[in-house]
Motif scaffolding. Structure first.
Motif, PDB file in Angstrom:
ATOM      1  N   LYS A  68       0.840  -1.210   0.000  1.00 44.57           N
ATOM      2  CA  LYS A  68       0.000   0.000   0.000  1.00 44.57           C
ATOM      3  C   LYS A  68       0.869   1.253   0.000  1.00 44.57           C
ATOM      4  O   LYS A  68       0.581   2.216  -0.708  1.00 44.57           O
ATOM      5  CB  LYS A  68      -0.948  -0.004   1.206  1.00 44.57           C
TER       6      LYS A  68
ATOM      7  N   SER B 136       0.981   4.173  -2.852  1.00 45.59           N
ATOM      8  CA  SER B 136       0.639   5.560  -2.499  1.00 45.59           C
ATOM      9  C   SER B 136       1.701   6.548  -3.003  1.00 45.59           C
ATOM     10  O   SER B 136       1.445   7.732  -3.126  1.00 45.59           O
ATOM     11  CB  SER B 136       0.485   5.700  -0.986  1.00 45.59           C
TER      12      SER B 136
ATOM     13  N   GLN C 216     -10.205  -7.598  -1.709  1.00 46.50           N
ATOM     14  CA  GLN C 216     -10.206  -6.301  -1.052  1.00 46.50           C
ATOM     15  C   GLN C 216      -9.138  -5.379  -1.665  1.00 46.50           C
ATOM     16  O   GLN C 216      -9.389  -4.223  -1.970  1.00 46.50           O
ATOM     17  CB  GLN C 216      -9.938  -6.510   0.449  1.00 46.50           C
ATOM     18  N   LEU C 217      -7.975  -5.966  -1.872  1.00 41.97           N
ATOM     19  CA  LEU C 217      -6.855  -5.207  -2.427  1.00 41.97           C
ATOM     20  C   LEU C 217      -7.184  -4.735  -3.846  1.00 41.97           C
ATOM     21  O   LEU C 217      -6.901  -3.602  -4.224  1.00 41.97           O
ATOM     22  CB  LEU C 217      -5.621  -6.107  -2.439  1.00 41.97           C
TER      23      LEU C 217
ATOM     24  N   LYS D 142     -10.149  -4.207  -5.075  1.00 42.32           N
ATOM     25  CA  LYS D 142     -11.182  -3.175  -4.994  1.00 42.32           C
ATOM     26  C   LYS D 142     -10.564  -1.820  -4.652  1.00 42.32           C
ATOM     27  O   LYS D 142     -10.944  -0.795  -5.179  1.00 42.32           O
ATOM     28  CB  LYS D 142     -12.211  -3.567  -3.922  1.00 42.32           C
ATOM     29  N   GLU D 143      -9.576  -1.869  -3.760  1.00 41.35           N
ATOM     30  CA  GLU D 143      -8.981  -0.632  -3.289  1.00 41.35           C
ATOM     31  C   GLU D 143      -8.028  -0.009  -4.320  1.00 41.35           C
ATOM     32  O   GLU D 143      -7.931   1.203  -4.421  1.00 41.35           O
ATOM     33  CB  GLU D 143      -8.221  -0.935  -1.989  1.00 41.35           C
ATOM     34  N   PHE D 144      -7.330  -0.837  -5.078  1.00 42.67           N
ATOM     35  CA  PHE D 144      -6.232  -0.279  -5.864  1.00 42.67           C
ATOM     36  C   PHE D 144      -6.359  -0.353  -7.380  1.00 42.67           C
ATOM     37  O   PHE D 144      -5.535   0.189  -8.091  1.00 42.67           O
ATOM     38  CB  PHE D 144      -4.902  -0.907  -5.431  1.00 42.67           C
TER      39      PHE D 144
END
Ligand code: ADP
Ligand code: MG
Length: 395
Positions: A217, A221, A242-243, A245-247
């Motif tokens: 992460k 960023s 999840q990863l 979806k987030e990235f």
């Protein structure tokens, strides 16, 4: 699209095993039913031969890349390459889910090399879980970019950081590294990710298992906000989802998984109850068809000891594990690749993702901690269209 995989996470307790290890009650693998280790390779039911939609010559890529692909002896794309390369060429974020040994490396390298040829200012970050995998990808990159002015650097732990710092001062189109070392280089301000607009997360499931999520992460960023993200994994779990979806932005998901394990690996158990495990292993290793054998042990110490014992018993054996320095690991791996030794004993972490041609047998001397580890272990054989055999020692 990848939603349907979510169920699987629970079905074999898909918790990251390192978290379990830290939490005390370590999963010993005893809760994996032995039947999961038996799976005869299907020989009669010859699976319909895959007919790719594209040939390499159909892809809209530079002719020099095509020439290098053919020089490597690849005649047609594998399923994951066939399906994912066009999306990467178009600039879409992608999620590639495919069994191990199905050519995921070239699935991202080929279109990304083309991206660099179109824009020589392009800087691409490839993040992988282990040092060996990073080095393997860099050498694969070199074969695909032979004769082109494309530069790369490998930033992995266990290798001298000074040289990596020097190399990072030069221009690199590809920076290939492990999360820990990349983070270190970012913190030392020798790696500035701001100009990087493309990232590959290879073996993302493994990186999560190994506890690299915070580093991943952090790395993302530091990159350009308008990022092209390529995500590869052999398995799906809630954490992986999840990863994604987030990235990733509206990723195209390509899944070419056929069952958990490759059909080209014949899987069976070896009962050791009432016998000395080492003697059972010794007998097995004497049979001529076990010519290139990767043996998995649970601990670094156990792996080292087993490899020494086998050597004392006259076998050509060596080991790779985290207590060995990088040079010694590379040497052992090199000897195994070149068939100078018959046996390589390894821990899960050290052997992760390695592409070693023609491994005839994988032996699970110690039962893997999770079914996921099992799948990754046996994926080291039966690669590139060859048959392989996996034997799991059970008490
Ligand atoms: P994965 O990352 O999916 O585990 P790799 O990228 O390591 O798989 O590839 C597995 C093996 O298959 C490698 O030896 C690679 O050189 C070979 N390979 C990849 N693509 C092709 C192809 N199109 N034709 C023939 N062999 C291939
Ligand atoms: Mg791979």
């Amino acid at each position: 699209m990848y939603r349907k995989f979510a169920r699987r996470a629970g079905s074999f307790g898909g918790r990251p095993r390192f978290r379990g290890a830290r939490g005390g009650g370590r999963n010993t693998g005893s809760d994996i039913h032995y039947s999961k280790f038996i799976n005869k390779a299907v020989i009669t039911e010859e699976v319909a031969k895959f007919v790719p939609e594209h040939l390499f010559k159909d892809f809209n890529i530079d002719d020099r890349i095509k020439a290098n692909i053919f020089a490597k002896g690849y005649s047609e794309p594998t399923p994951i390459q066939d399906k994912i390369i066009p999306h990467v060429l178009r600039g879409s974020d992608v999620v590639g889910i495919a069994n191990t040994g199905t050519g995921k490396t070239a699935a991202f390298l080929i279109p990304l090399i083309n991206k660099v040829l179109l824009n020589p200012k392009e800087e691409i970050l490839v993040v992988v879980p282990t040092r060996e995998l990073a080095q393997q990808i860099e050498s694969e990159l070199k074969t695909f970019t032979e004769g082109m002015k494309i530069y790369s650097v490998c930033c992995v732990g266990g290798a001298p950081i000074g040289k990596q710092i020097r190399d990072l001062r030069y221009w690199n189109n590809f920076v290939i590294g492990t999360p820990g070392r990349l983070k270190d280089l970012i913190e030392r301000r020798v790696l500035n990710l701001a100009p990087f607009s493309t990232i590959v997360l290879d073996e993302a499931d493994r990186m999560l298992d190994m506890g690299f999520v915070a580093d991943m992460k952090l790395i993302m960023s530091k990159m350009s906000k308008t990022r092209h993200t390529l995500f590869f994994s052999a398995t799906m779990s809630r954490e992986v989802e999840q990863l994604i979806k987030e990235f990733l932005k509206e990723p195209v998901t390509v899944s070419v998984k056929t069952g958990d394990t490759s059909k080209s690996v014949d899987q069976d158990i070896v009962r050791t109850a009432g016998k000395e495990k080492i003697d059972v292993l010794h007998d097995l290793l004497n049979s001529p068809e076990l010519s290139k054998v990767l043996i998995f042990g649970k601990t670094k110490h156990g792996v080292e000891r087993l490899s020494r014992t086998l050597a004392e018993r006259g076998f050509k054996a060596d080991s790779i594990h985290g207590d060995k320095n990088q040079n010694a690991r590379q040497r052992a791996l090199g000897k195994f690749k070149k068939d100078e030794i018959q046996i390589l004993v390894a821990t899960d972490v050290a052997a992760r993702g390695l592409d070693i041609p023609d491994v005839t047998h994988v032996i699970n001397y110690d039962i893997p901690a999770t079914y996921d580890d099992y799948v990754h272990r046996i994926g080291r054989t039966g690669r590139g269209g060859k048959k392989g055999k996996a034997l799991t020692f059970v008490g």
